[in-house]
Enzyme design. Structure first.
Site, mmCIF file in Angstrom:
data_model
loop_
_atom_site.group_PDB
_atom_site.id
_atom_site.type_symbol
_atom_site.label_atom_id
_atom_site.label_comp_id
_atom_site.label_asym_id
_atom_site.label_seq_id
_atom_site.Cartn_x
_atom_site.Cartn_y
_atom_site.Cartn_z
ATOM 1 N N ASN A 74 -6.123 14.421 -9.112
ATOM 2 C CA ASN A 74 -7.181 14.963 -9.947
ATOM 3 C C ASN A 74 -6.722 16.302 -10.532
ATOM 4 O O ASN A 74 -5.866 16.964 -9.961
ATOM 5 C CB ASN A 74 -8.439 15.155 -9.086
ATOM 6 C CG ASN A 74 -9.689 15.280 -9.922
ATOM 7 O OD1 ASN A 74 -9.888 16.282 -10.597
ATOM 8 N ND2 ASN A 74 -10.534 14.268 -9.863
ATOM 9 N N ASP B 251 0.871 -1.160 0.000
ATOM 10 C CA ASP B 251 0.000 0.000 0.000
ATOM 11 C C ASP B 251 0.917 1.221 0.000
ATOM 12 O O ASP B 251 1.739 1.388 0.906
ATOM 13 C CB ASP B 251 -0.873 -0.030 1.261
ATOM 14 C CG ASP B 251 -1.834 1.140 1.353
ATOM 15 O OD1 ASP B 251 -1.602 2.162 0.670
ATOM 16 O OD2 ASP B 251 -2.796 1.049 2.136
ATOM 17 N N ILE B 252 0.794 2.088 -0.999
ATOM 18 C CA ILE B 252 1.739 3.197 -1.131
ATOM 19 C C ILE B 252 1.682 4.151 0.058
ATOM 20 O O ILE B 252 2.669 4.819 0.377
ATOM 21 C CB ILE B 252 1.514 3.961 -2.460
ATOM 22 C CG1 ILE B 252 2.768 4.777 -2.814
ATOM 23 C CG2 ILE B 252 0.253 4.816 -2.416
ATOM 24 C CD1 ILE B 252 2.792 5.267 -4.242
ATOM 25 N N GLY C 27 -9.962 5.347 -5.220
ATOM 26 C CA GLY C 27 -8.703 4.643 -5.458
ATOM 27 C C GLY C 27 -7.552 5.183 -4.623
ATOM 28 O O GLY C 27 -7.719 5.581 -3.454
ATOM 29 N N ASP D 100 -5.885 7.944 -4.836
ATOM 30 C CA ASP D 100 -6.070 9.349 -4.472
ATOM 31 C C ASP D 100 -6.806 9.479 -3.139
ATOM 32 O O ASP D 100 -6.366 10.179 -2.218
ATOM 33 C CB ASP D 100 -6.854 10.039 -5.586
ATOM 34 C CG ASP D 100 -6.772 11.569 -5.513
ATOM 35 O OD1 ASP D 100 -5.874 12.073 -4.816
ATOM 36 O OD2 ASP D 100 -7.589 12.234 -6.161
ATOM 37 N N THR E 225 -3.026 3.313 -14.460
ATOM 38 C CA THR E 225 -3.415 1.944 -14.836
ATOM 39 C C THR E 225 -4.619 1.426 -14.047
ATOM 40 O O THR E 225 -5.040 0.303 -14.264
ATOM 41 C CB THR E 225 -2.236 0.969 -14.649
ATOM 42 O OG1 THR E 225 -1.827 0.985 -13.278
ATOM 43 C CG2 THR E 225 -1.059 1.361 -15.536
ATOM 44 N N GLY E 226 -5.156 2.235 -13.163
ATOM 45 C CA GLY E 226 -6.325 1.826 -12.397
ATOM 46 C C GLY E 226 -7.608 2.330 -13.047
ATOM 47 O O GLY E 226 -7.978 1.926 -14.153
#
Length: 333
Positions: free
Chosen positions: A23, A9-10, A31, A33, A118-119
């Site tokens: 955004n 998890d980043i 996601g 963000d 990519t999400g």
């Protein structure tokens, strides 16, 4: 310093800066963000983001990390994937370049990227990985920094979790067995490791069922690596782009292979091409042998690669994550 591909998890990465897929406007979506805003502190981060204002796709800006372990958050505005011909690649490359430039300007020693766009934004994963690796490696040729590519999505996590126990058992069985054989000879092998011969009627049925495929394979015994590789692709009715994108090799390299009958790859490239063409383990061994290579039972990297091929998991990112988790060199560098 190296590029490392990890499953995490980043928001939990202990680095100087993380990159958030931001955004265009000073608000956050779902996601990664939303996760970044939630962990960092929504009010503080939104206030800092409002000071930056509107950003275009491909732009990047930096804020404090607030409650994150990371000191900074670099906000990169992801391009939305439309058709591949609407400057998506140019904008995605810009996200990586501008993020890396900001990290360097703020004297970051370590930086963590997600696989940008990519999400929810729909960029093809393999193509997104190729672009990320291109840009990060170009940066690392000139600058010192530890850069992570953090892969974290429900599908990837579920796949990794399901495969992990089987992978560990596969490594234990194959690697330990090869070591025992090396030290003690064939006498150390117990009967359960010896595959019994199939009954003659089953063998005959097998030959009859696969006679055409066997005949075709016999006709290609003298093929070079390149000739057999192109034959395998054509026999599967695969497009060139499908293969090189899955293998995460460049279009230029694939063109070089296609046009050169005598092309001789290094072993890592040959293995990646086996994934790209979705080969079986027998086909993989056959193709590698044409370049003078073999999958060694004494090499854990080869064993892990064989596991994914046997299980028909043709995903270079998953393979590299497994290698990284076992402290082994990755294919994508």
């Amino acid at each position: 310093m190296p590029l490392k591909i990890v499953r995490n998890d980043i928001t939990r990465m202990k680095v100087d800066a993380i990159v958030n897929t931001a955004n265009e406007r000073p608000l956050y979506a779902s996601g990664i963000d939303a996760a970044v805003y939630h962990v960092a502190g929504e009010e503080q981060l939104l206030e800092a983001r409002k000071k930056i204002g509107y950003m275009k796709e491909g732009d990047a800006a930096i804020t404090p990390g607030f409650r994150l372990d990371a000191k900074y958050i670099i906000h990169a505005v992801s391009p939305r994937y439309i058709d591949g011909n609407s400057k998506e690649e140019e904008k995605l490359r810009s996200c990586y370049r501008k993020s890396l430039k900001l990290a360097l300007e703020y004297q970051c020693k370590s930086l963590a990227f997600p696989l940008i766009a990519t999400g929810n934004f729909g960029y093809p994963k393999e193509e997104g990985m190729r672009i990320a690796v291109d840009e990060i490696n170009a940066f690392l040729l000139k600058s010192e920094m530890l850069v992570y590519l953090v892969v974290f999505d429900e599908k990837a996590t579920r796949l990794g979790r399901n495969l992990h126990p089987e992978l560990e058992a596969y490594i234990d069985q194959n690697y330990v067995r090869s070591r025992q054989k090396e030290e003690y000879g064939d006498a150390c092998l117990s009967p359960r490791w010896i595959r019994p011969c199939a009954p003659s009627e089953d063998y005959s049925a097998f030959l009859e069922e696969n006679e055409k495929a066997l005949q075709e394979r016999m006709e290609h015994l003298s093929d070079t690596f390149q000739e057999y590789f192109m034959y395998l692709i054509q026999s599967r009715h695969m497009s060139n782009s499908e293969v090189y994108k899955r293998a995460i090799v460049t279009k230029q390299l694939f063109s070089k292979i296609k046009l050169n009958r005598s092309y001789h790859p290094d072993k890592a490239t040959a293995m990646r091409l086996c994934v790209g063409a979705k080969l079986s383990l027998d086909e993989t061994k056959d193709l590698l042998a044409r370049a003078g290579y073999a999958l060694s039972p004494c090499d854990k990297r080869d064993i892990i690669f064989s596991f994914f091929i046997e299980h028909k998991v043709y995903d270079m990112i998953e393979i590299d994550i497994a290698l990284e988790e076992h402290g082994l060199p990755c294919f994508i560098e």
